[in-house]
Design a protein around this motif. Structure first.
Motif, PDB file in Angstrom:
ATOM      1  N   PHE A 108     -11.751  53.992 -39.775  1.00  0.00           N
ATOM      2  CA  PHE A 108     -10.958  53.650 -40.958  1.00  0.00           C
ATOM      3  C   PHE A 108     -10.414  52.241 -40.802  1.00  0.00           C
ATOM      4  CE2 PHE A 108      -7.861  55.824 -44.172  1.00  0.00           C
ATOM      5  CZ  PHE A 108      -7.993  54.750 -45.025  1.00  0.00           C
ATOM      6  N   CYS A 109     -11.353  51.284 -40.667  1.00  0.00           N
ATOM      7  CA  CYS A 109     -10.992  49.874 -40.590  1.00  0.00           C
ATOM      8  C   CYS A 109     -10.433  49.455 -41.947  1.00  0.00           C
ATOM      9  CB  CYS A 109     -12.244  49.084 -40.247  1.00  0.00           C
ATOM     10  SG  CYS A 109     -11.987  47.365 -39.878  1.00  0.00           S
ATOM     11  N   SER A 110      -9.288  48.761 -41.965  1.00  0.00           N
ATOM     12  CA  SER A 110      -8.569  48.593 -43.227  1.00  0.00           C
ATOM     13  C   SER A 110      -8.453  47.153 -43.715  1.00  0.00           C
ATOM     14  CB  SER A 110      -7.174  49.209 -43.107  1.00  0.00           C
ATOM     15  OG  SER A 110      -6.519  49.225 -44.344  1.00  0.00           O
ATOM     16  N   ASN A 111      -7.863  46.245 -42.934  1.00  0.00           N
ATOM     17  CA  ASN A 111      -7.652  44.873 -43.402  1.00  0.00           C
ATOM     18  C   ASN A 111      -7.863  43.908 -42.252  1.00  0.00           C
ATOM     19  OD1 ASN A 111      -5.315  42.705 -44.877  1.00  0.00           O
ATOM     20  ND2 ASN A 111      -7.051  43.554 -45.959  1.00  0.00           N
ATOM     21  N   VAL A 112      -8.237  42.653 -42.577  1.00  0.00           N
ATOM     22  CA  VAL A 112      -8.642  41.707 -41.545  1.00  0.00           C
ATOM     23  C   VAL A 112      -8.222  40.295 -41.917  1.00  0.00           C
ATOM     24  CG1 VAL A 112     -10.913  41.459 -42.640  1.00  0.00           C
ATOM     25  CG2 VAL A 112     -10.642  40.876 -40.228  1.00  0.00           C
TER      26      VAL A 112
END
Length: 320
Positions: A108-112
């Motif tokens: 659940f990679c969200s923001n970068v």
């Protein structure tokens, strides 16, 4: 925090796909976003309701969420299925940068964001629930969110901070001395120090927000940190978070099975690097629901949403 002023909508632009979860602008004022079917699209002419154009740049084959433009005409993408990606905007080639952390799948990679030293920092919202069951994490209050960093030349990210309540949006201070992380489940922004005497430590940046913070965005070092609010404060949820883990787990099982419809409410905030509110804009009875991102371009605010099938164009507030 001062009382809110009105968020003034101008028009809505359908983009041919559902869930433009994050919106970012390029140097020409165009807006990039990802939609539910895996496409990365670029939107041009948004400020004119009948002149908007939608161009497909790439397809991730997953579910793109947070985006970050790079100087070399590439895009960093947090994909809820495949992990942290790098997408070439000229050729559409998708390359996986990170799909696991210490042997654990990045689910659940969200923001970068990308920093000037070449490192990439990104958030993981939950280690227990996938995107389609995001509400389960908010209800159970798992505290399994993470902040990670990938240094240049490495394919193994390091964990900077964990135990976060649904880690979401991410922004850097103007001088890159610290990061600001949105904790959706705690209605707060957390500061993580990168340099100085407090390097490696975290502390509150802004607490008791009037809604649930989602993605963060800033135009540059001099601009404020814009905070999208995915929904207003829900007092029963605050009370539930004070109960036992067993009670919360039971409530989460019910929540992921129940039909969901977001509140007819829109809200955004903007902060300076001292944690002072610069703008606080809300709209009750909003026809655009679940604002998960905000960016500014050509004198307008562009709102994205995990729920809607397009973006909202609103008036940008006068700078204080």
């Amino acid at each position: 925090m001062d009382g809110p002023t009105a968020l003034v909508p101008r028009h809505y632009v359908a983009i041919g796909g559902r869930g433009p979860e994050d919106v970012v602008t390029d140097a020409r004022g165009r807006v990039l976003t990802g939609v539910e079917d895996g496409r990365i699209v670029r939107l041009d002419g948004l400020t004119e309701p009948f002149a908007a154009r939608v161009e497909v740049l790439a397809e991730t084959g997953g579910r793109p969420l947070g985006l970050e433009l790079l100087p070399d005409d590439a895009l960093l993408v947090c994909d809820a299925v495949h992990g942290l990606l790098r997408v070439g905007l000229r050729d559409g080639v998708v390359r996986i940068l990170v799909d696991s952390v210490a042997g654990e799948r990045l689910r659940f990679c969200s923001n970068v964001i990308a920093l000037s030293d070449g490192s990439v920092c990104f958030t993981v919202s939950s280690r227990r629930y996938p995107l389609e069951h995001w509400i389960g994490d908010l209800v159970e209050h798992t505290g399994t969110g993470r902040l990670l960093r990938l240094t240049p030349g490495s394919d193994r990210p390091e964990v900077l901070l964990e135990g976060l309540q649904f880690a979401n949006g991410l922004a850097a201070s103007g001088d890159e001395s610290f990061l600001v992380v949105a904790e959706t489940g705690a209605r707060r922004l957390t500061r993580y120090w990168l340099t100085g005497l407090k390097a490696g430590r975290s502390e509150p940046f802004a607490e008791d927000l009037p809604g649930m913070p989602d993605n963060l965005w800033r135009a540059g070092p001099e601009g404020p940190v814009w905070v999208s609010l995915a929904g207003p404060r829900v007092p029963p949820l605050d009370l539930l978070h004070r109960t036992t883990p067993t009670v919360r787990r039971g409530a989460a099982r019910l929540a992921v099975r129940a039909p969901f419809r977001p509140t007819a409410w829109s809200g955004v905030l903007a902060y300076d690097d001292q944690g002072t509110v610069v703008h606080h804009l809300t709209l009750r009875h909003s026809r655009f629901r679940m604002v998960t991102s905000v960016c500014e371009t050509n004198g307008h605010l562009i709102l994205g949403s995990l729920w809607e099938r397009g973006v909202a164009v609103c008036e940008a507030p006068v700078t204080k």
